[in-house]
Design a protein around this motif. Structure first.
Motif, PDB file in Angstrom:
ATOM      1  N   LEU A 204       0.809  -1.224   0.000  1.00 52.46           N
ATOM      2  CA  LEU A 204       0.000   0.000   0.000  1.00 52.46           C
ATOM      3  C   LEU A 204       0.839   1.269   0.000  1.00 52.46           C
ATOM      4  O   LEU A 204       0.399   2.308  -0.474  1.00 52.46           O
TER       5      LEU A 204
ATOM      6  N   HIS B  98      -8.374   5.910   0.113  1.00 55.06           N
ATOM      7  CA  HIS B  98      -8.636   5.547   1.510  1.00 55.06           C
ATOM      8  C   HIS B  98      -9.625   6.530   2.130  1.00 55.06           C
ATOM      9  O   HIS B  98      -9.508   7.740   1.949  1.00 55.06           O
TER      10      HIS B  98
ATOM     11  N   TYR C 215      -6.779  -0.892  17.275  1.00 56.08           N
ATOM     12  CA  TYR C 215      -5.683  -1.105  16.320  1.00 56.08           C
ATOM     13  C   TYR C 215      -4.328  -1.046  17.047  1.00 56.08           C
ATOM     14  O   TYR C 215      -3.457  -1.883  16.841  1.00 56.08           O
TER      15      TYR C 215
HETATM   16  C1  LIG Z   1      -4.771  -0.216   7.149  1.00 55.39           C
HETATM   17  C2  LIG Z   1      -5.476   0.048   5.897  1.00 55.39           C
HETATM   18  C3  LIG Z   1      -6.706  -0.563   5.613  1.00 55.39           C
HETATM   19  C4  LIG Z   1      -7.474  -1.385   6.618  1.00 55.39           C
HETATM   20  O1  LIG Z   1      -8.324  -0.530   7.344  1.00 55.39           O
HETATM   21  P1  LIG Z   1      -9.256  -1.098   8.503  1.00 55.39           P
HETATM   22  O2  LIG Z   1      -9.906   0.113   9.063  1.00 55.39           O
HETATM   23  O3  LIG Z   1      -8.339  -1.743   9.497  1.00 55.39           O
HETATM   24  O4  LIG Z   1     -10.187  -2.056   7.878  1.00 55.39           O
HETATM   25  C5  LIG Z   1      -7.260  -0.371   4.360  1.00 55.39           C
HETATM   26  N1  LIG Z   1      -6.648   0.404   3.453  1.00 55.39           N
HETATM   27  C6  LIG Z   1      -5.468   1.027   3.681  1.00 55.39           C
HETATM   28  C7  LIG Z   1      -4.861   1.876   2.636  1.00 55.39           C
HETATM   29  C8  LIG Z   1      -4.854   0.881   4.923  1.00 55.39           C
HETATM   30  O5  LIG Z   1      -3.711   1.528   5.160  1.00 55.39           O
END
Ligand SMILES: *Cc1c(COP(=O)(O)O)cnc(C)c1O
Length: 374
Positions: free
Chosen positions: A81, A161, A360
């Motif tokens: 990511l 995101h 988390y």
């Molecule tokens: C950590 C992350 C997620 C996961 O998010 P959650 O809230 O734990 O489901 C999804 N996308 C990106 C880009 C992340 O960094």
């Protein structure tokens, strides 16, 4: 990894699978997010628990996490990511077959330059639709496309995101981000790139059907967190089961008489004749000192409140009621810091609340301790 202590983290891979299956009811392409050692649950073990479930893509953060995952034999597609941060990361995209989300024009140019030497490469593109951390803004797409054209780079995924999908009052913000993302993906499609689009995190996919596009990225709910617990949307995350339990041993049990104080700073003074258990866990095990006089443990299925300051390797809890009610506590008994048997199990949300943080962070920090898998 912390290796000098007695705290034990117990992970239940069946619950990871259960949580994955629940989420798969929403969509058949669910990307487990296993960055940061799978939120403290173990990168390799979490991958192995989920691979047989038919995972198409795993997501990690840095490229070196993807390399590590390849090292343990993971054959599934891996999305990094955060994309490449240095030359070694760039080379690793080819060497270890990593799909990197590219989020900035300079990063894109570096990867394009490497493609001239290494050959074609599938990439992801990260779009900034409002989070304002990483990603191409809508006005930066033209410039990105100029670099991509003829470079050998092939965008196969587009990601963005959500900033506040877990905040019930932020519906408009979330829908605005989704609309921006849809238009950016539409732009890519028009330019001839048929990408797998994903914007949904755990909370997004549960609460916003429109966010369920080409795939979903599942993080916290995979580990049993409910992003809506305590809100009116709580029932959306009801079925997820925590996969992590944490225990530490009772070292000694003794009286604390009325008027006596305990631990550094004498911040707690007994207002009645009581009994305390000294548990072998402290802030050196990532059990926060912020839990002093605030948190609780679970011993023999019954809550025991923390008394006085959490120390480096010790924490005292009140077990007066345990002794009175015939649940005698002794050295060697295990105190649950998270989870535990019965209706009074300590939930991730509760522990996070006492700690002043979110589940988390609790998972990531406690997960750095020695782990066992049941
Ligand atoms: C950590 C992350 C997620 C996961 O998010 P959650 O809230 O734990 O489901 C999804 N996308 C990106 C880009 C992340 O960094």
């Amino acid at each position: 990894m912390i290796d000098y202590n007695k705290l034990r983290v117990r992970i239940n891979p069946d619950n990871l699978r259960h949580n994955y299956r629940i989420y798969r009811k929403l969509h058949d392409n669910v990307i487990p997010v296993i960055k940061s050692d799978a939120y403290g649950h173990g990168l390799a073990e979490t991958c192995r628990a989920l691979e047989p479930e038919g995972v198409i893509t795993f997501a990690v953060g840095f490229v070196n996490e993807a390399v590590k995952l390849r090292g343990i034999g993971c054959k599934t597609r891996i999305l990094a990511l955060l994309g490449p941060q240095d030359d070694a990361d760039v080379e690793a995209l080819w060497q270890h077959d990593v799909l990197a989300a590219i989020s900035h024009i300079d990063q894109l140019k570096k990867v394009a330059a490497a493609a001239a030497a290494n050959g074609p490469l599938d990439i992801g593109l990260k779009f900034d639709t409002g989070m304002r951390r990483l990603g191409f803004l809508p006005g930066e797409l033209d410039a990105a496309m100029e670099v991509i054209k003829g470079s050998g780079l092939n965008p196969v995924m587009a990601s963005s995101h959500l900033a506040s999908a877990d905040v019930p009052g932020h519906k408009d913000n979330v829908e605005g981000q989704i609309a921006t993302f849809e238009s950016m993906v539409g732009w890519l499609t028009a330019a001839g790139f048929d990408v797998e689009a994903n914007i949904a995190n755990s909370a997004g996919a549960l609460a916003f059907e429109r966010s369920r596009m080409g795939s979903l990225r599942q993080g916290i709910t995979l580990y049993g967190g409910n992003p809506f617990s305590g809100s009116e949307l709580e029932s959306l995350g009801r079925e997820f089961r925590p996969a992590m339990e944490v225990t530490a041993p009772v070292m000694q049990v003794h009286e604390l008489k009325k008027g006596e104080s305990i631990s550094y700073g004498w911040t707690f003074t007994a207002d009645r004749d009581s009994v305390v258990a000294v548990v072998g866990v402290g802030y050196a095990d990532n059990y926060s000192r912020g839990l002093s006089n605030t948190g609780e443990m679970l011993i023999h299925g019954k809550r025991a409140p923390i008394r006085g300051r959490v120390c480096m390797q010790m924490t005292a809890v009140d077990v007066t009621e345990h002794m009175r009610e015939g649940h005698a506590v002794g050295a060697g008994d295990r105190a649950f810091l998270l989870g535990g048997p019965g209706p009074d199990a300590i939930t991730p949300k509760e522990l996070a609340g006492w700690w002043g943080t979110i589940d988390y962070e609790v998972f990531c920090l406690l997960g750095m301790n020695p782990r066992e898998y049941i």
